[in-house]
Design a protein around this motif. Structure first.
Motif, short mmCIF file in Angstrom:
data_model
loop_
_atom_site.label_atom_id
_atom_site.label_comp_id
_atom_site.label_asym_id
_atom_site.label_seq_id
_atom_site.Cartn_x
_atom_site.Cartn_y
_atom_site.Cartn_z
N LYS B 89 -5.00 -2.05 -0.43
CA LYS B 89 -5.16 -2.38 -1.96
C LYS B 89 -4.81 -3.65 -1.98
O LYS B 89 -5.80 -4.19 -2.77
CB LYS B 89 -3.86 -1.53 -2.67
N ASP B 90 -4.01 -4.36 -1.46
CA ASP B 90 -3.83 -5.71 -1.59
C ASP B 90 -4.25 -6.38 -0.27
O ASP B 90 -4.77 -7.85 -0.47
CB ASP B 90 -2.26 -5.93 -1.92
N ILE B 91 -3.82 -5.90 0.90
CA ILE B 91 -4.09 -6.40 1.97
C ILE B 91 -5.02 -5.66 2.98
O ILE B 91 -4.85 -4.52 3.30
CB ILE B 91 -2.88 -6.86 2.83
N ALA B 92 -6.33 -5.99 3.07
CA ALA B 92 -7.46 -5.33 3.89
C ALA B 92 -7.48 -5.98 5.48
O ALA B 92 -7.29 -7.22 5.30
CB ALA B 92 -8.31 -4.82 3.28
N VAL B 93 -7.86 -5.13 6.25
CA VAL B 93 -7.97 -5.85 7.56
C VAL B 93 -9.49 -5.20 8.14
O VAL B 93 -9.99 -4.24 7.90
CB VAL B 93 -7.09 -5.15 8.72
N VAL B 94 -10.10 -6.26 8.70
CA VAL B 94 -11.43 -5.99 9.39
C VAL B 94 -11.14 -6.03 10.70
O VAL B 94 -10.66 -7.21 11.30
CB VAL B 94 -12.31 -7.24 9.29
N PHE B 95 -11.11 -4.90 11.50
CA PHE B 95 -10.44 -4.88 12.81
C PHE B 95 -11.33 -5.54 13.89
O PHE B 95 -12.57 -5.24 13.80
CB PHE B 95 -9.78 -3.17 13.08
N GLN B 96 -10.90 -5.84 14.87
CA GLN B 96 -11.38 -6.18 16.07
C GLN B 96 -12.30 -5.07 16.63
O GLN B 96 -11.65 -4.03 16.72
CB GLN B 96 -10.45 -6.77 17.05
N GLY B 97 -13.54 -5.27 17.47
CA GLY B 97 -13.94 -4.16 18.06
C GLY B 97 -14.30 -3.15 17.23
O GLY B 97 -13.89 -2.06 17.21
N ARG B 160 -20.53 -4.80 10.03
CA ARG B 160 -20.79 -4.92 8.41
C ARG B 160 -20.09 -3.64 7.70
O ARG B 160 -19.68 -4.20 6.71
CB ARG B 160 -22.14 -5.25 8.22
N VAL B 161 -20.31 -2.67 8.37
CA VAL B 161 -19.58 -1.33 7.23
C VAL B 161 -18.12 -1.71 7.44
O VAL B 161 -17.48 -1.62 6.12
CB VAL B 161 -19.72 -0.30 8.32
N MET B 162 -17.30 -2.17 8.40
CA MET B 162 -15.98 -2.54 8.39
C MET B 162 -15.85 -3.50 7.40
O MET B 162 -14.84 -3.35 6.64
CB MET B 162 -15.63 -3.01 9.75
N ILE B 163 -16.77 -4.73 7.25
CA ILE B 163 -16.50 -5.58 6.30
C ILE B 163 -16.65 -5.02 4.95
O ILE B 163 -15.75 -5.39 3.99
CB ILE B 163 -17.35 -6.82 6.30
N ALA B 164 -17.49 -4.15 4.65
CA ALA B 164 -17.74 -3.54 3.14
C ALA B 164 -16.64 -2.83 3.08
O ALA B 164 -16.12 -2.89 1.84
CB ALA B 164 -19.10 -2.78 3.28
N MET B 165 -16.12 -2.07 3.94
CA MET B 165 -14.92 -1.02 3.81
C MET B 165 -13.82 -1.89 3.41
O MET B 165 -12.95 -1.57 2.68
CB MET B 165 -14.68 -0.37 5.04
N ALA B 166 -13.49 -3.09 4.26
CA ALA B 166 -12.44 -3.95 3.77
C ALA B 166 -12.33 -4.31 2.21
O ALA B 166 -11.23 -4.39 1.54
CB ALA B 166 -12.26 -5.02 4.71
N LEU B 167 -13.56 -4.43 1.54
CA LEU B 167 -13.84 -4.91 0.22
C LEU B 167 -13.43 -3.68 -0.84
O LEU B 167 -13.46 -4.08 -2.01
CB LEU B 167 -14.90 -5.41 0.13
N VAL B 168 -13.61 -2.37 -0.43
CA VAL B 168 -13.62 -1.29 -1.46
C VAL B 168 -12.56 -1.24 -2.55
O VAL B 168 -12.93 -0.89 -3.66
CB VAL B 168 -13.89 0.24 -0.72
N CYS B 169 -11.40 -1.84 -1.98
CA CYS B 169 -10.21 -1.96 -3.08
C CYS B 169 -10.03 -3.11 -3.52
O CYS B 169 -9.03 -3.22 -4.42
CB CYS B 169 -9.06 -1.17 -2.50
N ARG B 170 -11.18 -4.03 -3.39
CA ARG B 170 -10.79 -5.38 -3.94
C ARG B 170 -9.51 -5.90 -3.71
O ARG B 170 -8.88 -6.31 -4.55
CB ARG B 170 -11.08 -5.38 -5.70
#
Lengths: 324, 317
Positions: B89-97, B160-170
């Motif tokens: 919600k506040d802190i999202a992660v784009v994981f390694q690998g 790119r899916v991971m990056i988009a997923m990190a943004l879903v909750c703004r």
């Protein structure tokens, strides 16, 4: 579309395997030493004429090829012949015994799945805890106990020394029941020991498989992703970890079905339990071909259907399962 | 304005050989709207430090001291339940690998909707789906691939899916843990470009971890260099890159070949990092440093030497 094709393919594979098995069954018993007619006419005083009559009665005078074709036709039309020892229709005998074995196996299977998988999940979630260690040692012990031995041990302890449970059969001989409820309770009391003897080994196996698979899955990267999303431990387990652990568990289930039948033969023999296992055991001793062929056919079908179902489950669980 | 302020953070791992002091007295902060790069070699504590922010460290890791202030609240002191509400919600992660960071049994659409439906009450499935599809388009993936499974995507697409997923909750902060490490150079450039664009568009604050200094110098506003569990240098990215104050930073930068300079064999750094089970109190780079002398044996002291540029080296150039 792809799904239907996959199911169709698996179904045809199953039919081919079934055909191979019934063919094998036919020749297996013809190759085995021992002549059923001679066993039947043990006195030796039977005239050659009578022996020929009996041979002709069971169709054993026909050439092997013809016997095989007749056998195939009968298998398909559901005629399993006349039992050589019981002198009645094999279908009727099996139907009588089937119910007891189904009750035993159904009860055992439900308990194995619920307890085995349930404790596996608990142990995996509390890996390294005392609960985990106790369960692990218990299942290792359970896994190494031979079924017939635990059966005998229980008979000695609960049946003879403590005298709290009936040691054999399925209903108390000569008992008169006041109600169906009372009969049901008697029936269940007879089921307790055979069921426990039957499930100990398999329950331990399901525990170990579930635990180790789940422990593995919990270290996967996508579990960290799920945690990062803010999912609680419970939700991670149900939504991500368990579905990913299902494939090995389903495989074990398919294997279990064929193994539990072997277990049933041991247990039924030990407890003189009037089911399919005991029927088969006696039929082997008496070279009763029709009963053996019919019960092998039945068990082969059950095993194949279990494999077929697990193939379909694979497809439903894992989107990566494709043209195989 | 500081959106995140890490003060004196120390983290230890329990191991059979003893406590491993993976992170020692780290001070870092992230300003709103900026990209902070964290660099260092494997095992220097960069992932441990950043994953401690949403408290995603493994069970054998213990935060032994310090604070992680986010909006004035100390994340290090929060309960697991309170953290669940903050994660993604506040802190999202784009994981390694990204290869294994997606669940193979669920469609990417479902996985991307999951945090929305979890954190935002009253958002319908249809609304969540619309938002996810829009984000997919933004990262260059057609919206109709919503119902595809991870194995139907290439490595770059999964990232790119991971990056988009990190943004879903703004989220307010995104932690990108080596987001391009497993990808080839062409895809790396695309992903970095995309990250830069999205941080501007969504006014994100981002912490980016990498061992690739060239990537960081290009993308980041500020940069922290870590070595053996300590931040040895911290400052404006260009400044750190052009004017390294710590000997390790200097060596790290010069371990890269220069495309426009002389063709020289790049120098390595001989020796090994110190054991983190009994880490030294002085500068951790001491054993491998060419400029060391007895004055280096005092306690490691992280100080601001020019405005906004901090280092722990007393021989700062």
């Amino acid at each position: 579309m792809f799904k239907l094709k996959y199911i169709g393919k698996k179904f045809i594979q199953m039919l081919i395997t079934l055909f191979a098995i019934i063919t094998f069954n036919f020749f297996l018993f013809r190759i085995l030493p021992g002549d059923p007619v001679k066993l039947l006419a043990r006195s030796g005083a039977l005239s050659q004429e009578s022996l020929d009559r009996i041979h002709a009665l069971f169709g054993l005078d026909q050439p092997l090829g013809i016997q095989y074709l007749i056998y195939l036709k009968n298998m398909i039309t559901g005629k399993y012949g006349i039992s050589i020892t019981y002198r009645t229709d094999v279908g009727t005998i099996i139907a009588e015994r089937m119910g007891n074995t189904v009750a035993l196996l159904a009860l055992a299977t439900v308990l194995i799945i619920v307890i085995g998988i349930g404790t596996g999940v608990i142990a995996a979630m509390r890996r390294g805890s005392t609960t985990d260690k106790v369960l692990l040692v218990a299942s290792m012990t359970g896994w190494s106990l031979p079924t017939f031995w635990t059966g005998l041990l229980m008979i000695v302890v609960f049946g003879v020394t403590l005298n709290v449970l009936p040691v054999s059969g399925i209903l108390t001989p000569g008992a008169v029941y006041t109600s169906t409820g009372a009969m049901l309770i008697d029936y269940l009391r007879h089921l307790i020991m055979p069921t426990i003897a039957l499930i100990i080994v398999d329950m331990a196996e399901f525990f170990l498989i579930t635990r180790s698979t789940l422990v593995d899955v919990m270290t996967e990267d996508f579990i960290l992703t799920a945690k990062g999303k803010g999912l609680s431990e419970k939700k991670i387990l149900w939504r991500h970890a368990l579905p990913n652990s299902m494939l090995p568990i389903v495989t074990t289930l398919a294997l279990y079905v064929s193994l539990v039948i072997g277990g049933a033969i041991q247990v039924e023999t030990v407890f003189s339990f009037p089911g399919m296992g005991q029927l088969m055991y006696d039929a082997v001793l008496k070279r009763d071909y029709p009963i053996l062929e019919a019960s092998f056919f039945l068990f082969a079908t059950v095993t194949l259907v279990a494999n077929f179902i697990s193939d379909i489950l694979y497809m439903l669980i894992d989107p990566r399962v494709k043209e195989l | 304005m500081k959106i995140l302020d890490i003060k004196d953070l120390s983290i230890e791992f329990k191991s059979k050989a003893g406590m491993v002091h993976a992170v020692q007295n780290v001070n870092l902060w992230l300003n709103e709207g900026e990209i902070l790069g964290v660099a260092g070699e494997s095992g220097c504590g960069k992932t441990t430090t950043t994953l401690a922010i949403p408290r995603l460290l493994p069970k054998n890791a213990v935060i032994t001291g310090g604070e992680i202030l986010f909006n004035g609240e100390d994340l290090a002191a929060k309960s697991e339940k309170e953290m669940e509400a903050i994660r993604w919600k506040d802190i999202a992660v784009v994981f390694q690998g990204a290869m294994n960071a997606l669940n193979p049994l669920k469609t990417i659409g479902n996985q991307m909707m999951e945090p929305i439906l979890l954190h935002e009450e009253g958002v319908s499935k249809a609304e969540a789906e619309a938002r996810v599809k829009e984000l997919l388009e933004q990262v260059g993936i057609a919206g109709h691939r919503f119902n595809n499974y991870p194995h139907e995507f290439s490595g770059g697409m999964k990232q790119r899916v991971m990056i988009a997923m990190a943004l879903v909750c703004r989220p307010k902060i995104i932690i990108a843990d080596e987001p391009v490490t497993a990808l080839d150079v062409m895809i790396q450039a695309q992903i970095l470009e995309l990250l830069k664009k999205l941080t501007k568009e969504y006014k994100l604050s981002m912490i980016m971890i990498s061992h690739d200094l060239s990537v960081l110098s290009e993308l980041c506003d500020r940069m922290a260099i870590m070595y053996a569990g300590r931040v040895v240098e911290f400052g404006d990215a260009k400044d750190v890159f052009k004017n390294p104050k710590h000997e390790y930073t200097d060596k790290l930068i010069h371990s890269l070949p220069d495309i426009s300079g002389d063709r020289v064999f790049t120098g390595g750094i001989p020796g090994y990092p110190p054991s983190l089970i009994e880490p030294p109190a002085h500068c951790p780079f001491y054993d491998r440093c060419e400029r060391r002398d007895d004055s280096c044996l005092g306690d490691f002291n992280f100080t601001e030497i020019t405005p906004g540029h901090w280092t722990g080296c007393i021989h700062h150039r």
